[in-house]
Design an enzyme around this catalytic site. Structure first.
Site, PDB file in Angstrom:
ATOM      1  N   TYR A   1      -1.897  -0.979  11.000  1.00 10.06           N
ATOM      2  CA  TYR A   1      -2.185  -1.537   9.671  1.00 10.06           C
ATOM      3  C   TYR A   1      -0.991  -1.310   8.737  1.00 10.06           C
ATOM      4  O   TYR A   1      -0.514  -2.237   8.082  1.00 10.06           O
ATOM      5  CB  TYR A   1      -3.446  -0.897   9.079  1.00 10.06           C
ATOM      6  CG  TYR A   1      -3.566  -1.157   7.599  1.00 10.06           C
ATOM      7  CD1 TYR A   1      -3.911  -2.414   7.122  1.00 10.06           C
ATOM      8  CD2 TYR A   1      -3.282  -0.154   6.660  1.00 10.06           C
ATOM      9  CE1 TYR A   1      -3.989  -2.663   5.749  1.00 10.06           C
ATOM     10  CE2 TYR A   1      -3.352  -0.394   5.307  1.00 10.06           C
ATOM     11  CZ  TYR A   1      -3.709  -1.650   4.844  1.00 10.06           C
ATOM     12  OH  TYR A   1      -3.766  -1.892   3.494  1.00 10.06           O
TER      13      TYR A   1
ATOM     14  N   LYS B   1       1.956  -3.881   6.660  1.00  7.96           N
ATOM     15  CA  LYS B   1       2.415  -3.854   5.263  1.00  7.96           C
ATOM     16  C   LYS B   1       3.936  -3.743   5.205  1.00  7.96           C
ATOM     17  O   LYS B   1       4.600  -4.429   4.426  1.00  7.96           O
ATOM     18  CB  LYS B   1       1.766  -2.686   4.509  1.00  7.96           C
ATOM     19  CG  LYS B   1       0.261  -2.829   4.312  1.00  7.96           C
ATOM     20  CD  LYS B   1      -0.097  -4.028   3.455  1.00  7.96           C
ATOM     21  CE  LYS B   1      -1.581  -4.239   3.322  1.00  7.96           C
ATOM     22  NZ  LYS B   1      -1.950  -5.577   2.837  1.00  7.96           N
TER      23      LYS B   1
ATOM     24  N   SER C   1       0.837  -1.204   0.000  1.00  6.69           N
ATOM     25  CA  SER C   1       0.000   0.000   0.000  1.00  6.69           C
ATOM     26  C   SER C   1       0.868   1.248   0.000  1.00  6.69           C
ATOM     27  O   SER C   1       1.971   1.258   0.567  1.00  6.69           O
ATOM     28  CB  SER C   1      -0.855  -0.019   1.270  1.00  6.69           C
ATOM     29  OG  SER C   1      -1.436   1.237   1.496  1.00  6.69           O
TER      30      SER C   1
HETATM   31  P1  NAD Z   1     -11.210  -6.482   1.317  1.00  6.68           P
HETATM   32  O1  NAD Z   1     -11.423  -6.437   2.790  1.00  6.68           O
HETATM   33  O2  NAD Z   1     -12.367  -6.229   0.434  1.00  6.68           O
HETATM   34  O3  NAD Z   1     -10.552  -7.882   0.902  1.00  6.68           O
HETATM   35  C1  NAD Z   1      -9.686  -8.586   1.759  1.00  6.68           C
HETATM   36  C2  NAD Z   1     -10.214 -10.006   1.849  1.00  6.68           C
HETATM   37  O4  NAD Z   1      -9.368 -10.780   2.694  1.00  6.68           O
HETATM   38  C3  NAD Z   1     -11.634 -10.069   2.445  1.00  6.68           C
HETATM   39  O5  NAD Z   1     -12.461 -10.780   1.568  1.00  6.68           O
HETATM   40  C4  NAD Z   1     -11.444 -10.801   3.772  1.00  6.68           C
HETATM   41  O6  NAD Z   1     -12.564 -11.579   4.105  1.00  6.68           O
HETATM   42  C5  NAD Z   1     -10.199 -11.623   3.495  1.00  6.68           C
HETATM   43  N1  NAD Z   1      -9.411 -11.987   4.678  1.00  6.68           N
HETATM   44  C6  NAD Z   1      -8.983 -11.172   5.675  1.00  6.68           C
HETATM   45  N2  NAD Z   1      -8.260 -11.863   6.566  1.00  6.68           N
HETATM   46  C7  NAD Z   1      -8.225 -13.152   6.124  1.00  6.68           C
HETATM   47  C8  NAD Z   1      -7.636 -14.344   6.619  1.00  6.68           C
HETATM   48  N3  NAD Z   1      -6.941 -14.367   7.752  1.00  6.68           N
HETATM   49  N4  NAD Z   1      -7.806 -15.485   5.902  1.00  6.68           N
HETATM   50  C9  NAD Z   1      -8.513 -15.475   4.760  1.00  6.68           C
HETATM   51  N5  NAD Z   1      -9.107 -14.390   4.259  1.00  6.68           N
HETATM   52  C10 NAD Z   1      -8.954 -13.234   4.927  1.00  6.68           C
HETATM   53  O7  NAD Z   1     -10.017  -5.445   0.987  1.00  6.68           O
HETATM   54  P2  NAD Z   1      -9.468  -4.950  -0.421  1.00  6.68           P
HETATM   55  O8  NAD Z   1      -9.734  -3.499  -0.513  1.00  6.68           O
HETATM   56  O9  NAD Z   1      -9.879  -5.849  -1.511  1.00  6.68           O
HETATM   57  O10 NAD Z   1      -7.913  -5.102  -0.151  1.00  6.68           O
HETATM   58  C11 NAD Z   1      -7.171  -6.224  -0.573  1.00  6.68           C
HETATM   59  C12 NAD Z   1      -5.730  -6.058  -0.132  1.00  6.68           C
HETATM   60  O11 NAD Z   1      -5.213  -4.855  -0.674  1.00  6.68           O
HETATM   61  C13 NAD Z   1      -5.560  -5.959   1.386  1.00  6.68           C
HETATM   62  O12 NAD Z   1      -4.374  -6.633   1.744  1.00  6.68           O
HETATM   63  C14 NAD Z   1      -5.405  -4.473   1.610  1.00  6.68           C
HETATM   64  O13 NAD Z   1      -4.653  -4.202   2.764  1.00  6.68           O
HETATM   65  C15 NAD Z   1      -4.653  -4.054   0.359  1.00  6.68           C
HETATM   66  N6  NAD Z   1      -4.854  -2.642   0.015  1.00  6.68           N
HETATM   67  C16 NAD Z   1      -6.114  -2.139  -0.103  1.00  6.68           C
HETATM   68  C17 NAD Z   1      -6.286  -0.793  -0.404  1.00  6.68           C
HETATM   69  C18 NAD Z   1      -7.665  -0.189  -0.489  1.00  6.68           C
HETATM   70  O14 NAD Z   1      -7.798   1.028  -0.335  1.00  6.68           O
HETATM   71  N7  NAD Z   1      -8.711  -0.947  -0.754  1.00  6.68           N
HETATM   72  C19 NAD Z   1      -5.160   0.030  -0.602  1.00  6.68           C
HETATM   73  C20 NAD Z   1      -3.904  -0.539  -0.494  1.00  6.68           C
HETATM   74  C21 NAD Z   1      -3.758  -1.875  -0.178  1.00  6.68           C
HETATM   75  C1  WQD Z   2      -9.005   9.900   0.998  1.00  7.06           C
HETATM   76  C2  WQD Z   2      -9.201  11.377   1.254  1.00  7.06           C
HETATM   77  C3  WQD Z   2      -9.436  11.917   3.587  1.00  7.06           C
HETATM   78  C4  WQD Z   2     -13.241   9.838   4.177  1.00  7.06           C
HETATM   79  C5  WQD Z   2      -6.519   4.879   3.102  1.00  7.06           C
HETATM   80  C6  WQD Z   2      -5.523   4.105   3.915  1.00  7.06           C
HETATM   81  C7  WQD Z   2      -4.434   3.589   3.019  1.00  7.06           C
HETATM   82  C8  WQD Z   2      -5.007   2.829   1.829  1.00  7.06           C
HETATM   83  C9  WQD Z   2      -6.070   3.593   1.130  1.00  7.06           C
HETATM   84  C10 WQD Z   2      -5.051   0.540   2.378  1.00  7.06           C
HETATM   85  C11 WQD Z   2      -8.405  11.889   2.464  1.00  7.06           C
HETATM   86  C12 WQD Z   2     -10.705  12.244   2.832  1.00  7.06           C
HETATM   87  C13 WQD Z   2     -12.089  10.357   3.615  1.00  7.06           C
HETATM   88  C14 WQD Z   2     -14.267  10.723   4.594  1.00  7.06           C
HETATM   89  C15 WQD Z   2     -12.922  12.579   3.845  1.00  7.06           C
HETATM   90  N1  WQD Z   2      -5.632   1.611   2.236  1.00  7.06           N
HETATM   91  N2  WQD Z   2     -11.921  11.701   3.451  1.00  7.06           N
HETATM   92  N3  WQD Z   2     -14.062  12.055   4.403  1.00  7.06           N
HETATM   93  O1  WQD Z   2      -6.574   7.979   3.760  1.00  7.06           O
HETATM   94  O2  WQD Z   2      -5.702   8.127   1.395  1.00  7.06           O
HETATM   95  O3  WQD Z   2      -5.867   5.966   2.476  1.00  7.06           O
HETATM   96  O4  WQD Z   2      -7.038   4.033   2.067  1.00  7.06           O
HETATM   97  O5  WQD Z   2      -3.866   0.312   2.281  1.00  7.06           O
HETATM   98  O6  WQD Z   2      -3.653   2.790   3.829  1.00  7.06           O
HETATM   99  O7  WQD Z   2      -4.964   4.950   4.896  1.00  7.06           O
HETATM  100  O8  WQD Z   2      -7.935   7.087   1.793  1.00  7.06           O
HETATM  101  O9  WQD Z   2     -10.311   7.108   1.189  1.00  7.06           O
HETATM  102  O10 WQD Z   2      -9.694   7.183   3.632  1.00  7.06           O
HETATM  103  O11 WQD Z   2      -9.255   9.179   2.201  1.00  7.06           O
HETATM  104  O12 WQD Z   2     -12.783  13.792   3.704  1.00  7.06           O
HETATM  105  O13 WQD Z   2     -15.305  10.326   5.129  1.00  7.06           O
HETATM  106  O14 WQD Z   2     -10.579  11.596   1.579  1.00  7.06           O
HETATM  107  O15 WQD Z   2      -9.176  12.868   4.579  1.00  7.06           O
HETATM  108  O16 WQD Z   2      -7.975  13.189   2.149  1.00  7.06           O
HETATM  109  P1  WQD Z   2      -6.473   7.401   2.426  1.00  7.06           P
HETATM  110  P2  WQD Z   2      -9.372   7.565   2.235  1.00  7.06           P
END
Ligand code: NAD
Ligand code: WQD
Length: 348
Positions: free
Chosen positions: A153, A157, A129
């Site tokens: 969190y 990562k 991430s």
């Molecule tokens: P999500 O929660 O929709 O998907 C994650 C999945 O993993 C879920 O279906 C959950 O049930 C499953 N899971 C969690 N723990 C588990 C375990 N111990 N065993 C088996 N399954 C398990 O999230 P997402 O947005 O699809 O994110 C996927 C990956 O990408 C995550 O690792 C997340 O940290 C990373 N990521 C997400 C974002 C984002 O903003 N969505 C940004 C950067 C990184």
């Molecule tokens: C985006 C912008 C908020 C919600 C997070 C995690 C990061 C990654 C992606 C997993 C910011 C603003 C948000 C709201 C708002 N996930 N905001 N009102 O913070 O960039 O990243 O998700 O890895 O680890 O930290 O994403 O969508 O939460 O926020 O004003 O109700 O929207 O302040 O500027 P962020 P976000």
């Protein structure tokens, strides 16, 4: 012969879109997920969308911390690679429950890596991430930037990235790509799969979407005194289908080249403010999103966007969609599925 890919967390938001792109690309896909933050309905929809490739998808309800269950999956199929999405991802919750995050994300990953090694499958794509850049001193963020974590969190990562670098250093048979996602949004253009978070959404676009369908009264904007063009935070939003395709590009690289352990940003390279994103969504949905201005959210960075050069150059991948398409597809999904995969009764 078609390659077999294990997709952990494949019922989730990014995993389900990636599973679909894999199927359409001719891969065999096995999903393991404990359904902690997802629904099996997502995978039924993936099958429907995959058409003639539907039978190439299998699902096992497995928690990665259940070593025997993971072993059984590896005993039943020989995988060419693993894409590892499974993990918990709510920043605020990780501050309240750090042990849950360390247990789930780190122990789950170590189990997976040990079982992979035992079965001779040492090819991995890991979901990292942009959070590992912390509050970047400058933008765009390149892969060489110093790393830091602002919450448990983010630390999971960082730790997992380090674990991957260590195992590859110790055993050159490992080939690993760490993908640092920026802000994934949007949904498949069919509107049949999309993001369906449990509880109150933490992220901007799921919240906006719930306001648009009448589930929440307004969006709280966290901070309008940043040094940005309209005072609100800037992020690099990326369409989830572009992101899914980035995983296929990563797999192709892993299968074709001597990779070692490499890291790539997946973003668009463009920064968008909160207010710009809300305006784009209002245009796409023809809905007014009431706003309440509030103070900054603790831990939030001001401006974060990606340098995309390395992924373009080495993965031959580039995001195609802009914020208009992201909002169009987010709204299409939201309007067809206002309560996600569930019914209004079992939603907060
Ligand atoms: P999500 O929660 O929709 O998907 C994650 C999945 O993993 C879920 O279906 C959950 O049930 C499953 N899971 C969690 N723990 C588990 C375990 N111990 N065993 C088996 N399954 C398990 O999230 P997402 O947005 O699809 O994110 C996927 C990956 O990408 C995550 O690792 C997340 O940290 C990373 N990521 C997400 C974002 C984002 O903003 N969505 C940004 C950067 C990184
Ligand atoms: C985006 C912008 C908020 C919600 C997070 C995690 C990061 C990654 C992606 C997993 C910011 C603003 C948000 C709201 C708002 N996930 N905001 N009102 O913070 O960039 O990243 O998700 O890895 O680890 O930290 O994403 O969508 O939460 O926020 O004003 O109700 O929207 O302040 O500027 P962020 P976000």
């Amino acid at each position: 012969m078609a390659k077999s890919i294990l997709v952990t967390g494949g019922a989730g938001y990014i995993g389900s879109h990636t599973a679909l792109q894999l199927l359409l690309g001719g891969y065999n896909v096995v999903v393991v997920d404990n359904l902690d933050n997802s629904s099996e309905i997502a995978l039924q929809r993936v099958k429907e969308l995959a058409g003639e490739f539907a039978s190439n998808l299998a699902f096992h309800k497995v928690d990665l911390r259940d070593r025997t269950a993971v072993e059984n999956v590896f005993s039943s199929t020989k995988f060419d690679a693993v894409i590892h999405f499974a993990g918990l991802k709510a920043v605020g919750e990780s501050v309240q429950k750090p042990l849950l995050y360390y247990n789930n994300n780190i122990i789950g990953t170590i189990n997976l890596l040990e079982v992979m090694a035992a079965h001779g499958c040492k090819t991995l794509v890991f979901s990292s991430s942009a959070t590992v850049y912390g509050w970047p001193k400058e933008v765009p963020c390149t892969e060489e930037f110093p790393l830091s974590a602002a919450n448990p969190y983010g630390r999971t990562k960082l730790f997992i990235e380090e674990i991957c670098r260590d195992i590859q250093h110790g055993d050159a048979e490992w080939k690993i790509i760490l993908l640092r996602y920026f802000n994934p949004v949007g949904a498949h253009s069919s509107g049949h799969i999309g993001e369906d978070p449990r509880g109150i959404p933490n992220n901007l676009m799921p919240f906006v979407q719930q306001v648009a369908v009448g589930r929440r009264p307004h969006l709280t904007v966290y901070g309008n005194d940043y040094k940005t063009k309209d005072g609100t935070g800037v992020r690099d939003y990326i369409h989830v289908v572009d992101l899914a395709d980035g995983h296929i590009a990563a797999l192709k690289k892993l299968f074709a080249a001597d990779v070692g352990c490499e890291v790539y940003n997946l973003g668009t390279g463009k920064g968008t403010t909160v207010l710009e994103m809300v305006a784009a969504f209002e245009k796409a949905s023809e809905k007014k999103i009431p706003l309440v201005m509030a103070g900054r959210r603790p831990g939030d960075a001001e401006v974060v966007y990606a340098s995309t050069e390395k992924a373009e150059r080495e993965l031959n991948w580039k995001a195609n969609y802009g914020i208009e398409e992201m909002c169009r597809d987010q709204w299409n999904w939201a309007s067809k599925n206002p309560y996600g995969y569930g019914s209004p009764d079992n939603k907060d």
